[in-house]
Design an enzyme around this catalytic site. Sequence first.
Site: not given
Ligand code: MSP
Length: 640
Positions: A19, A22, A127, A130, A144, A296
């Site tokens: 999304h 990412h 949890c 998480c 959580c 969010k």
């Molecule tokens: N798999 C773990 C990361 C492991 S790294 C060794 C993870 N994955 S995640 O799919 O949840 O990705 C989180 C990341 O996605 C955030 O840190 C950010 O880079 C991006 N984002 C997800 N939602 C976001 C927003 N709403 N806004 C900005 N970036 C965000 O955590």
Amino acid sequence: MPRPFYVTTPIYYVNARPHLGHAYTTIVADVATRFHTMRGSDVYFLTGTDEHGDKVVRAAKKENMTPRVYVDTISQLFRDLWPELSVNNSDFIRTTDPLHMTVVEHVLQKIYDAGDIYFAEYEGRYCFGCERFYTDRELVDGKCPDHETEPEIIRESNYFFKMSRYQDWLIDHIQSTPDFIRPERYKNEALAFLKEPLEDLCISRPKTRLKWGITLPFDKKYVTYVWFDALLNYVSALGYPDGERYRTFWPVVQHIVAKDILKPHGIYWPIMLKAAGIPIYRHLNVHGYWIIEQSKMSKSLGNVVEPLALKNIYGLDAFRFFLIRDMAFGLDSSFSEDSLVQRINSDLANDLGNLFSRVLSMVHKYCEGMVPEVEAAVEQECELGLETDARSAIVEYEDLMDTFQFHNALRTVWKFIGCMNKYVDVTAPWELAKTKSGRKPLAVVLYNLLEGLRIISGLIYPVMPDTAANMQKHLGLDPQEPFYLLERLKTWKTIKPGTRLPKSIVLFPRVEPDTHKADQSAEPEQSTGYPAIKPEITIEQFSAVDLRVATVVQAEMIPRAKKVLKLEVDLGQKRIIVAGIAENYTPEELVGKQVIVVANLKPAKLMGIVSNGMLVAAVDDSGPTLATLDKPLEPGTPLR
Ligand code: MSP
């Protein structure tokens, strides 16, 4: 030789489709990488997917797939998305890659042998969302904080990583290494975590509970905790411990993450590296969150923003520009299509687009479309500081890009665009063109403007690579050349006089705020106030659009979406269509109505729903009016 550059994004979980969030992080990493290419650095840009753990097993089960098939499917969605967004990653790592798994085993064994992993019985609140235990202190009203569910009490024997041993070392490292975690607010947040005693980290899960993970090399009855596995991707992708790439790039690594995963990256990861005898990473760059209408982004709220849908409507470079310009790196930012449209119209269509077409049109009008010859005698009196403005813009830009202040770097470029526009106004080339004595100064002024545009096209390259190349082409330069090299940008007078320039183009069409259809507004307006008739097409081109009669079977409002309705239509087969007609039609009046549908439009996700087609409507100031038929017809009847 400039230093090499290595940047990473988080590896994304495969339990959700990609999304806007990412896309943002990955585009930032792409922008940073392209900037370092401007310096002539050897670059490596890593992204990928995080594929082990409970969450994935549960998501796969929900889809009736095995974890293996499921992770292959979702990982591919991420892998395919990046080229569509002009993201030029060097590598794509998956935690299910055998090479990665070998590195994880190797590091675990190394830390175990060094005595930093021990076995103990533990009872705690776990949890499942998480995939970790929570201490009482961390829970909010016993729940959580992320999932707002009560963790379950679990008692089991597990392996623990002695993080507590490294607490003082880490505090000292964070405090003594400049910009180790940046911006400053996140460094302070990490130090605040470390004010409390650091608990040892449970790094195993018994196979009786979870099989989808990497087996501990020293106890086959356990798999590794996902974070211990995932963080190591940053070294495994480089061929740690002996790879050539590891030797070149690891010493300069910079991570990019959002604030949600500050703790694993700012606390667990440096301690893991220290314990494993791997040099500590250089910078952790932490950005904020994109928020949608104060909440969010989440599947359950149905407000997940789909990057490809935005790209398709507004164009890729405009979308990338908006993301980088609108979010101050480090702070949260509120996303709305209205602010995207505003940015396109003011910064891209007005400031940059107008300047570009204005200058090129003048070169065509006054110099027969050729880069003018410049006479040294008049050069100085017509320069008016433009070259100095360009130089200081480049210096400021370089510093801001280097320190992850991308939005400010773009502001600097736009400040220079402002100087260019002022230069046009002050020198008034149209006045110079009126007299014979004005011809020589006119040539210098236009030449300087072309040079200024060349520099702008180089500076926007990391954020808008296609537009940069397009501008180069129209300045008579070769877009295949590394035109964006900072050394070249710093050399004034690079464009060759006498070069014939192609006709000017509209770089960024204005977008009409309410229709949100970039292509319609590309055309100049006629006296009716509507766009001019589009260029001719053939009957074959028209018949590529498959228009069908459809009957609306169901219609409903979408929570939090004021303008759109979710419709189920019958066009010989049932389809879901999301239509922006909620301000003009109620769900009740639509059911049973016959409408006209574009049946072969590529599906797009809107407000979290995949829309399979589009209704045909006329749009004026009062909003959309649906096209209908003057007698009922069989659903699916084609229109010609
Ligand atoms: N798999 C773990 C990361 C492991 S790294 C060794 C993870 N994955 S995640 O799919 O949840 O990705 C989180 C990341 O996605 C955030 O840190 C950010 O880079 C991006 N984002 C997800 N939602 C976001 C927003 N709403 N806004 C900005 N970036 C965000 O955590």
